[in-house]
Write a protein that holds these residues in place. Structure first.
Motif, PDB file in Angstrom:
ATOM      1  N   ARG A  45       0.829  -1.209   0.000  1.00 15.72           N
ATOM      2  CA  ARG A  45       0.000   0.000   0.000  1.00 15.72           C
ATOM      3  C   ARG A  45       0.864   1.259   0.000  1.00 15.72           C
ATOM      4  N   VAL A  46       1.921   1.258   0.792  1.00 15.38           N
ATOM      5  CA  VAL A  46       2.813   2.421   0.867  1.00 15.38           C
ATOM      6  C   VAL A  46       3.482   2.663  -0.484  1.00 15.38           C
ATOM      7  N   VAL A  47       4.019   1.597  -1.083  1.00 21.38           N
ATOM      8  CA  VAL A  47       4.701   1.726  -2.373  1.00 21.38           C
ATOM      9  C   VAL A  47       3.709   2.103  -3.472  1.00 21.38           C
ATOM     10  N   TYR A  48       2.518   1.514  -3.447  1.00 26.09           N
ATOM     11  CA  TYR A  48       1.531   1.805  -4.477  1.00 26.09           C
ATOM     12  C   TYR A  48       1.104   3.271  -4.469  1.00 26.09           C
ATOM     13  N   TYR A  49       1.062   3.891  -3.301  1.00 27.20           N
ATOM     14  CA  TYR A  49       0.726   5.321  -3.277  1.00 27.20           C
ATOM     15  C   TYR A  49       1.766   6.117  -4.053  1.00 27.20           C
ATOM     16  N   ARG A  50       3.040   5.797  -3.889  1.00 30.71           N
ATOM     17  CA  ARG A  50       4.078   6.508  -4.624  1.00 30.71           C
ATOM     18  C   ARG A  50       4.046   6.139  -6.105  1.00 30.71           C
ATOM     19  N   TYR A  51       3.866   4.850  -6.384  1.00 26.81           N
ATOM     20  CA  TYR A  51       3.883   4.383  -7.768  1.00 26.81           C
ATOM     21  C   TYR A  51       2.723   4.973  -8.576  1.00 26.81           C
ATOM     22  N   PHE A  52       1.517   4.886  -8.046  1.00 26.98           N
ATOM     23  CA  PHE A  52       0.371   5.361  -8.818  1.00 26.98           C
ATOM     24  C   PHE A  52       0.285   6.892  -8.852  1.00 26.98           C
ATOM     25  N   ARG A  53       0.901   7.566  -7.920  1.00 24.70           N
ATOM     26  CA  ARG A  53       1.019   9.021  -8.046  1.00 24.70           C
ATOM     27  C   ARG A  53       1.846   9.356  -9.285  1.00 24.70           C
ATOM     28  N   LEU A  54       2.916   8.590  -9.489  1.00 25.75           N
ATOM     29  CA  LEU A  54       3.763   8.777 -10.667  1.00 25.75           C
ATOM     30  C   LEU A  54       3.010   8.400 -11.942  1.00 25.75           C
ATOM     31  N   MET A  55       2.293   7.268 -11.947  1.00 26.50           N
ATOM     32  CA  MET A  55       1.578   6.823 -13.142  1.00 26.50           C
ATOM     33  C   MET A  55       0.442   7.776 -13.510  1.00 26.50           C
ATOM     34  N   LEU A  56      -0.257   8.287 -12.508  1.00 30.81           N
ATOM     35  CA  LEU A  56      -1.341   9.221 -12.771  1.00 30.81           C
ATOM     36  C   LEU A  56      -0.808  10.531 -13.331  1.00 30.81           C
ATOM     37  N   ASP A  57       0.301  10.990 -12.800  1.00 34.82           N
ATOM     38  CA  ASP A  57       0.915  12.220 -13.310  1.00 34.82           C
ATOM     39  C   ASP A  57       1.363  12.038 -14.758  1.00 34.82           C
ATOM     40  N   LEU A  58       1.959  10.888 -15.070  1.00 35.56           N
ATOM     41  CA  LEU A  58       2.383  10.626 -16.449  1.00 35.56           C
ATOM     42  C   LEU A  58       1.185  10.604 -17.395  1.00 35.56           C
ATOM     43  N   GLY A  59       0.098   9.976 -16.959  1.00 37.29           N
ATOM     44  CA  GLY A  59      -1.091   9.923 -17.803  1.00 37.29           C
ATOM     45  C   GLY A  59      -1.676  11.295 -18.066  1.00 37.29           C
ATOM     46  N   LEU A  60      -1.728  12.122 -17.045  1.00 40.00           N
ATOM     47  CA  LEU A  60      -2.276  13.467 -17.204  1.00 40.00           C
ATOM     48  C   LEU A  60      -1.401  14.335 -18.104  1.00 40.00           C
ATOM     49  N   ARG A  61      -0.095  14.113 -18.074  1.00 35.80           N
ATOM     50  CA  ARG A  61       0.819  14.949 -18.858  1.00 35.80           C
ATOM     51  C   ARG A  61       1.053  14.432 -20.270  1.00 35.80           C
TER      52      ARG A  61
END
Length: 218
Positions: A45-61
């Protein structure tokens, strides 16, 4: 398109990232791929918060992100019109920071995806997530229908990787064809490359093709 819940679909923007992030984490927290990537669920859960923050930012950009009007689901898409650009060293560093001691498995998964990705132009569904409280109510299908309508109007095919048999069967019902399963390692669970042939502008039958060949690592 709406479902019986009365929800609609809209394009997500940067301010939506904060409420969408915990939903993404919860949607992907359990499953065969998650268990292989990070066996300890608390650490996951801790790692996924960091990972999906990165993936969501990449998708938006760099792609586009569809969500529901109540932010209960999200789909992250990318347009692939040519050979993908060489790997960005900065992205690799960001992934290392986000995933810590588990980064090697994430890099391995990315390498398998890249080696098997179709080389022809298409639209790529990187992630489709539905809040567990809303699963089984047609919300994921609603996001797929919304995207497919636009894709079909341009007569473009679509591609994704299914992470379990339940997801694979959902995509089969939406016109995708499953290729031979692939694995990141002998211990990793199978994933299915899935290709959705384009239509003739959204008004006719889907072009019937077999699963197209994938790029293989040398």
């Amino acid at each position: 398109m709406t479902v019986r819940t009365g929800l609609g679909v809209r394009r997500a923007a940067a301010p939506d990232a904060r409420p969408l992030l915990p939903m993404l984490v919860d949607a992907f927290l359990d499953g065969p791929v998650a268990d292989w990537l990070i066996p300890n669920r608390t650490e996951r859960r801790v790692v996924y918060y960091r990972y999906f923050r990165l993936m969501l930012d990449l998708g938006l950009r760099h792609g586009w992100v569809d969500t529901t009007t109540n932010l209960s689901a999200v789909a992250i898409w990318y347009r692939r019109d040519a050979e993908p650009a060489p790997a960005d060293p900065a992205h690799r560093q960001q992934l290392d920071l986000a995933c810590g001691k588990y980064a090697s498995k994430f890099h391995l998964l990315d390498a398998v995806f890249a080696a098997n990705h179709p080389p022809m132009p298409h639209d790529y569904l990187a992630y489709l997530a539905v809040d567990p409280a809303w699963q089984g109510r047609g919300v994921g299908s609603m996001l797929l229908h919304h995207a497919h309508k636009a894709i079909d109007e341009e007569a473009r095919p679509a591609y994704l990787e299914a992470s379990n048999t339940r997801n694979r069967d959902l995509y089969l019902r939406h016109g995708y064809q499953a290729g031979e399963p692939m694995q990141a390692s002998f211990e990793a669970p199978p994933l299915w490359p899935m290709w959705r042939p384009h239509t003739d502008g959204g008004v006719g039958e889907q072009v019937r093709t077999v699963m197209l060949p994938h790029r293989r690592s040398r």
